[in-house]
Scaffold this active site. Structure first.
Site: not given
Lengths: 304, 304, 304, 304
Positions: D64, D67, D189, D240, D258
């Site tokens: 992530s 991103k 992605y 998150y 992660v």
């Protein structure tokens, strides 16, 4: 013809032997005192004899079953105007779900979840000068029994600890769907829940729903259409988030209460009430649900 | 060095000319009376001169900005134990507000949403004999100004109509996260919201958050770590569901109130307070948000 | 005895004159082409003659009504084991459809919402080598009519644009409640929805649900208990978030489809199918709902 | 001046001795193979020397964290137009929450949750002929290191098992917020997530966010305002549903993955990257979070 007494006796004896009897509701202190071993069943046949077994003649706290009586009063009084303030859809969620009420902007899903019953109570407060006396009169007439009464200790106990219901009533008020003061509405609501009745009295009082609106004493208290429609609400919404399961397993309109009572009925045929205070995880009487499954299996009774 | 007075004057003049000034909150009747044309800005520089413009010296209802003062009191008093009863995560949701609290079983997301501030208020009630007097003393010390006071009419008005807050407090109580009676907690809570202060007083009172916990009069009221952590909460949670937007556009920790006030600060640098009672659709001051965007653009102030 | 033909004719004529006929579903391009003026009604009486009116013999896309057929196949085949993968509770919510599935960790509320029907489809894929052929065979037998078939264009159209169903199937897969590949399950699912039948064929095919599980040709296809239980699911879950309303107004188990069809039945009595492609805001046939209300009012038919 | 090497060494040695190291993510089979004992930290000081310890030079799956790179590309390319398709508010909910996306009709809360990052990926697919090559080029330039590459096995593994992301992408498509085919967007992605970098490379690549948009090689890649705004998003949304906690405890903008990596930065001061594959219950690196808390406590670094 079925030997109803024997069917009831068999069910009673089988269930009493079960070790697991569910858990008595602890959140209402007064109810927590009732013994789990209590079990009563009473069958009122619309066109025939009546039968009882076990603790069918002992009074217990009818709690949410009272919502059917207030709904009948308000529906008879207001007609379909009532549905502007409360819907008739199943909620599919636990009975104290504020989320749903918030999302749907203060219109409760149906009159049998707490928020809906509080709106119905508010209607009765706006209609009658002394709604507590009126409700008592109505239920006594239905059951043809003047010994029925509120338990003021149970009502007071809930008034002190019923914070979720206070939250619900205040949320209804914030959305403009409560006409009377929160305290007054809940005082009435907790009184209605504190009504004490026996299985026999409840079966008698539900007579009009199985008899096209005409009560035990042959006086009409609802139109035939209103009686049908209340049965439809009972079937789709009478058992919180176990309504589908009850329709699926038992196949009758009915209503449960946290005091361990359940009333179910087959239109034009019978009303059956069970009472056993231990509850399953969904908040419905553990042995009562079993008793009704066994009864409908034995008699093949079903609306379907 | 920037000519701060000129920057403030320019912003003030530009904004006063805008036709659209947002909508004054109508749900608190007392607040609905304030004129939309009010606009004040006050800049307190930690290591420099201070500047004000427009209605910077007029008192207004600080409402939710008071949550920062009670949070500071409870955090100073209880330390990290406070976080057992309230979380520090952004809530992100305005409209299903009780839903969130229900889902998270009575632990409010953060101390700046109403449910969290009500828990903080409850902590103060458990700590102090006369929490209203203590809060007033605390805020007066922070601002070094004994003229600051509650507006009892505003508090009373909210006590009568604040049904959503009653719903929240009862829901907290039902989950066991409220130690004191609902009425007492909300009486205190509505009083704290009714505090009236000027932009100048608010800027002064927020001094410790921009000055490592040490207040205007050089007395420590928080540890440096506590001050930092409150700033972190302000940044992530200070503007309801517009918190991300404020961090994105303005880039400073801050807190808004429905009375039209906004306080924002750059640690070790300045505190700026704006007041204009017209609100945007998210409930934050319409001209105040613009004033802060213009100020940070002009001065390149940002924590990022 | 009621003159059923006259009742149907009267309803047909009254409804055709209404200007408002609802809106034809636009999200499935193939369905958007159907004329709104279509209206058919067909009554199959279990112990008597049958009657039809209007477009009762024109084929239309049965869409979600097909879920009842696949449910019957899977229930007959798997028995109560089926309920490990799908529940029997009403869903009550249309708009946060995936939310519910996510919250309940991949166990659909009931077999008549899309997620539940996709799980049922997955069961059939795991059971049969050629589930499309098996389903066609089953429906043709039920209706005693080999002309019934899929519309591959409608199926292909949904396969290309049914992103919500792809989202649902993938979510089921992420929770481990889909045994076969997403593409394969949805290919079957979109085919089942593309089945084309007339009102007459549908009434005939629903015969076993009104006849204790025994079909038109007198071959048993379900046990009496299974037939009852499917009726219970139809009553509580057959009309999306209008299920309660349908039970309340019409009082019969039934199922609607986005193609404008509705089948309803009174056990041991009759099956009635209506078709009119204009939908109300809940996605059920606008004139069809009215036709069924009028029919049950005229005939006093109700399970309650 | 602080002895950074000693600070890093002390933290490294303390943390290696902890028995509890969290749990390695098991849902991506390729990641489950990494040893829990890995721990690396790398500090890149904007105006000073750099320091590393432990496994700071070992490549790991950045997941992530990628991103942030795609967000920077899309923001640089599209400017504020990007915010029509994705919001900047914290989500306050687990990272795969479809409910939120459904409720907000296909507009993801922010670009750092999966749904938001998938929309950002879709933007890049619409912008570039070969988005995979462009992203690789961009990241290699930022880190000034051409050895950085995708891990096609990790990407393929996620493509086969990433059903939740397929559900999200299909839901976005159903709301019209995905321009390209689901398969294509997710192929990109999953490739971006499979990028492998060391702590050193990540610290270098994040240089522009700590340096007003100017990268390590002194070429501008973002405006100063864009860099600030991305930092604001990192602070409010980077972790998150632990974003508030990270702001509260660590006080820096950052992003976790992660794969066990975390990058955090103090504008105009430093970028620090930690890597340890064991995760806490919120999905963030267990030892990494501790390392950053210890580092900021030791150096008093904080944006607040």
């Amino acid at each position: 013809m079925a030997d109803y007494q024997q069917i009831l006796n068999t069910i009673y004896n089988e269930l009493l032997q079960r070790e697991d009897k569910g858990e008595v509701a602890s959140y209402i202190p007064e109810l927590a005192k009732v013994e789990k071993t209590k079990l009563g069943i009473y069958l009122n046949r619309v066109h025939g004899d009546n039968f009882g077994v076990g603790d069918a003649y002992t009074k217990f706290s009818i709690q949410s079953i009272s919502k059917v009586f207030t709904l009948a009063m308000a529906f008879a009084n207001q007609g379909n105007k009532l549905w502007n303030r409360v819907d008739v859809e199943p909620s599919g969620n636990p009975f104290n779900y504020l989320a749903l009420l918030e999302q749907e902007e203060g219109i409760p899903r149906n009159p049998l979840i707490n928020s809906g019953a509080i709106v119905v109570a508010d209607c009765l407060l706006s209609t009658y000068d002394d709604p507590k006396a009126e409700l008592l009169k109505f239920v006594r007439q239905l059951a043809n029994d003047n010994s029925i009464d509120y338990n003021p200790q149970v009502a007071a106990s809930e008034m002190e600890t019923g914070f979720t219901n206070f939250a619900i009533a205040n949320l209804l008020k914030s959305f403009g769907n409560l006409e009377n003061p929160v305290e007054d509405v809940l005082d009435f609501y907790f009184h209605q829940c504190s009504l004490e009745m026996t299985c026999e009295q409840l079966s008698n009082a539900f007579f009009p729903f199985a008899n096209k609106g005409v009560c035990l004493q042959q006086t009409p208290c609802l139109t035939a259409t209103q009686a049908k429609r209340i049965n439809a609400i009972l079937l789709t919404c009478g058992f919180y988030d176990e309504a589908g399961e009850f329709a699926f397993e038992v196949g009758l309109p009915g209503k449960s209460g946290v005091g361990g009572g359940i009333v179910a009925l087959l239109p034009d045929n019978f009303i059956i009430t069970t009472w056993s205070p231990g509850l399953n995880e969904k908040g419905n009487s553990y042995l009562g649900m079993m008793a009704l499954e066994k009864f409908t299996t034995a008699t093949k009774a079903s609306i379907f």
